[in-house]
Scaffold this active site. Structure first.
Site, PDB file in Angstrom:
ATOM      1  N   ASP A  28       1.912  93.304 -65.980  1.00  0.00           N
ATOM      2  CA  ASP A  28       1.743  91.903 -65.621  1.00  0.00           C
ATOM      3  C   ASP A  28       1.153  91.197 -66.837  1.00  0.00           C
ATOM      4  OD1 ASP A  28       1.078  89.405 -64.706  1.00  0.00           O
ATOM      5  OD2 ASP A  28      -0.039  90.094 -62.952  1.00  0.00           O
ATOM      6  N   TYR A  30       6.765  73.414 -68.758  1.00  0.00           N
ATOM      7  CA  TYR A  30       7.607  74.340 -69.518  1.00  0.00           C
ATOM      8  C   TYR A  30       7.789  73.840 -70.954  1.00  0.00           C
ATOM      9  CZ  TYR A  30      11.754  76.969 -70.952  1.00  0.00           C
ATOM     10  OH  TYR A  30      12.636  77.761 -71.636  1.00  0.00           O
ATOM     11  N   ASN A  84       9.758  87.631 -74.889  1.00  0.00           N
ATOM     12  CA  ASN A  84      10.782  86.908 -74.141  1.00  0.00           C
ATOM     13  C   ASN A  84      10.329  86.509 -72.740  1.00  0.00           C
ATOM     14  OD1 ASN A  84      13.702  86.228 -73.255  1.00  0.00           O
ATOM     15  ND2 ASN A  84      13.103  87.888 -71.873  1.00  0.00           N
ATOM     16  N   LYS A 129       6.510  75.802 -74.397  1.00  0.00           N
ATOM     17  CA  LYS A 129       7.405  76.264 -75.461  1.00  0.00           C
ATOM     18  C   LYS A 129       7.058  75.621 -76.801  1.00  0.00           C
ATOM     19  CE  LYS A 129       9.731  79.240 -73.122  1.00  0.00           C
ATOM     20  NZ  LYS A 129       9.605  80.680 -73.418  1.00  0.00           N
TER      21      LYS A 129
END
Length: 254
Positions: free
Chosen positions: A62, A158, A90, A162
């Site tokens: 995790d 998000y 990833n 990023k």
């Protein structure tokens, strides 16, 4: 291109991660396939690699827990005979949510998965790579997104995560470069997956119209970029964001 390398790919059970793991194996690397919940998918990737004569192992962790990040990196290195030459960060999530109704808990859930795990896994991997068993070719690649620079509605957490991943790679490239470790990002555009055209036909249509190449991306497109960055061919590339979007970012917005 990657003969003799030992790589850890996080979130490698499906989609882009699966493609990256298979790409690294096809290029000659031994691959540690990380998963959090989907053990069956991860073991399927391992079976495909070993069935083709490669080496692979499935490892559960995790990555929202810092100690788990350090543990899975160490397990990958131990499995590789004390060597870890490549890490591909990833693992990530991409929920859809309006910004006005977003809570701090919603925000942290994305940041912990998409950013904090990258920080912890990178730190752990760099410590291994700096050791005597690190190997001559040492690279860390984060999977970012074109949304790091081109925000989309309902993706505020998000997009921000990023963008943070891209800047983390640049900062890490500065600090780990003297130790022979290169750190880069790959920013994919829209990557095709099963059922995407049916679930989001309008978005797929718009993307194809915007892309000079006229198509969506494939997991293999992202894998190829990651293999290149981990290879000796990219030995003088670090702190770079490699955009893999079929040319959509080059399209005028006015």
């Amino acid at each position: 291109m990657l003969d003799g390398q030992v790589a850890l790919v996080t979130g490698a059970g499906g989609g882009i991660g699966r493609g990256i793991a298979l790409g690294f194996a096809a290029a000659g690397a031994a691959v540690a396939v990380h998963f959090r919940t989907n053990e069956g998918a991860a073991r399927d990737v391992v079976a495909r690699i070993t069935g083709s004569g490669g080496r692979a192992v499935a490892l559960r962790a995790d990555l929202t827990v810092e100690s788990e990040c350090h543990r899975v990196v160490r397990e990958a290195a131990d499995w590789g005979g004390g060597t870890l030459t490549a890490l591909v960060n990833n693992a990530g999530v991409q929920p859809v949510q309006e910004l006005p109704g977003m809570t701090a808990a919603d925000w942290r859930a994305v940041v912990d998965t998409n950013v904090s795990s990258v920080f912890a896994c990178t730190q752990a991997a760099a410590e291994v790579m700096r050791g005597p068993g690190g190997g001559l070719v040492r690279s860390i690649t984060h999977i970012a997104s074109v949304e790091a620079t081109h925000p989309a509605p309902l993706h505020a957490h998000y997009c921000a995560s990023k963008a943070a991943v891209v800047m983390h790679a640049r900062a890490a490239a500065l600090e780990y470069g003297p130790h022979g470790i290169r750190v880069n990002t790959v920013s994919p555009g829209l990557i095709d997956r099963e059922g995407l055209a049916q679930a989001w036909p309008e978005g797929v249509r718009r993307w194809r119209e915007a892309a000079p190449t006229g198509r969506l991306g494939r997991p293999q497109d992202v894998a190829d970029a990651c293999v290149f960055l981990a290879s000796p061919m990219a030995s003088w590339i670090t702190g770079h964001d490699l955009v893999v979007d079929g040319g959509v970012s080059a399209r005028p917005t006015w």
